[in-house]
Design a protein around this motif. Structure first.
Motif, mmCIF file in Angstrom:
data_model
loop_
_atom_site.group_PDB
_atom_site.id
_atom_site.type_symbol
_atom_site.label_atom_id
_atom_site.label_comp_id
_atom_site.label_asym_id
_atom_site.label_seq_id
_atom_site.Cartn_x
_atom_site.Cartn_y
_atom_site.Cartn_z
ATOM 1 N N GLY A 197 1.117 -1.170 0.027
ATOM 2 C CA GLY A 197 0.018 -0.079 -0.007
ATOM 3 C C GLY A 197 1.014 1.141 0.198
ATOM 4 N N SER A 198 1.705 1.122 0.758
ATOM 5 C CA SER A 198 3.012 2.310 0.632
ATOM 6 C C SER A 198 3.732 3.017 -0.047
ATOM 7 N N ILE A 199 4.014 1.474 -0.840
ATOM 8 C CA ILE A 199 4.430 1.961 -2.154
ATOM 9 C C ILE A 199 3.719 2.330 -3.629
ATOM 10 N N LEU A 200 2.912 1.499 -2.975
ATOM 11 C CA LEU A 200 1.411 1.678 -4.101
ATOM 12 C C LEU A 200 0.995 3.624 -3.993
ATOM 13 N N GLY A 201 1.221 3.931 -2.836
ATOM 14 C CA GLY A 201 0.867 5.277 -2.502
ATOM 15 C C GLY A 201 1.815 6.269 -2.901
ATOM 16 N N ILE A 202 2.948 5.504 -3.490
ATOM 17 C CA ILE A 202 4.043 6.915 -3.394
ATOM 18 C C ILE A 202 4.525 6.680 -5.000
ATOM 19 N N VAL A 203 3.591 6.242 -5.769
ATOM 20 C CA VAL A 203 3.607 6.287 -6.806
ATOM 21 C C VAL A 203 1.912 6.418 -7.586
ATOM 22 N N THR A 204 0.920 6.670 -6.864
ATOM 23 C CA THR A 204 -0.161 7.761 -7.006
ATOM 24 C C THR A 204 -0.005 8.988 -6.385
ATOM 25 N N CYS A 205 0.821 9.518 -5.516
ATOM 26 C CA CYS A 205 1.845 10.886 -5.367
ATOM 27 C C CYS A 205 2.368 10.907 -6.940
ATOM 28 N N VAL A 206 3.331 10.204 -7.340
ATOM 29 C CA VAL A 206 3.808 11.010 -8.453
ATOM 30 C C VAL A 206 3.213 10.948 -9.360
ATOM 31 N N VAL A 207 1.921 9.928 -9.481
ATOM 32 C CA VAL A 207 1.140 10.737 -11.304
ATOM 33 C C VAL A 207 0.532 9.937 -10.877
ATOM 34 N N GLY A 208 -0.584 11.273 -9.311
ATOM 35 C CA GLY A 208 -1.682 12.306 -9.432
ATOM 36 C C GLY A 208 -1.937 13.459 -10.176
ATOM 37 N N VAL A 209 -0.365 13.659 -10.703
ATOM 38 C CA VAL A 209 -0.881 15.116 -11.056
ATOM 39 C C VAL A 209 -1.732 15.214 -12.320
ATOM 40 N N ILE A 210 -2.162 13.951 -13.028
ATOM 41 C CA ILE A 210 -2.874 13.145 -13.926
ATOM 42 C C ILE A 210 -3.987 13.300 -13.345
ATOM 43 N N PRO A 211 -4.923 14.285 -14.433
ATOM 44 C CA PRO A 211 -6.595 14.013 -13.114
ATOM 45 C C PRO A 211 -7.021 13.156 -13.470
ATOM 46 N N PHE A 212 -7.485 12.296 -14.580
ATOM 47 C CA PHE A 212 -8.634 11.321 -14.896
ATOM 48 C C PHE A 212 -7.211 10.284 -13.934
ATOM 49 N N VAL A 213 -6.412 9.613 -14.248
ATOM 50 C CA VAL A 213 -5.972 8.612 -13.620
ATOM 51 C C VAL A 213 -5.276 8.506 -11.749
#
Length: 100
Positions: free
Chosen positions: A59-75
């Motif tokens: 979950g933490s690793i996925l969260g780190i990835v999410t924060c990096v790609v979170g700038v892309i609106p729908f993604v």
């Protein structure tokens, strides 16, 4: 309750909050993506405590990835949903295991 479990509950809840389509996106955009940086730091701290407590790191690793790609609106929206589900399931499994 282990520190890593508490941090997973908190970070999973925040991920779920930011997954609310209009509200989460509005807050993130109005604060110039600062919430993503804060979540990134929280996920890194959670990862460190998960390694220390020998708990799941997914979950933490996925969260780190999410924060990096979170700038892309729908993604970003989809990733926040997936990450919150993974973190909350992981936290609940750990809580049940600790209470058994």
């Amino acid at each position: 309750m282990k520190t890593s479990t508490t941090l997973k509950w908190v970070s999973g809840g925040l991920e779920a909050f930011f997954a609310i389509p209009i509200l989460g996106g509005t807050i993130i955009l109005s604060m110039a993506w600062a919430p993503l940086w804060i979540l990134l730091a929280l996920h890194i701290v959670t990862l460190i405590f998960s390694v220390k407590d020998m708990e799941s790191r997914t979950g933490s690793i996925l969260g780190i990835v999410t924060c990096v790609v979170g700038v892309i609106p729908f993604v970003g929206f989809v990733m926040h949903v997936v990450t919150s589900i993974v973190l909350l399931i992981d936290a609940s499994r750990t809580t049940v295991r600790e209470n058994a």
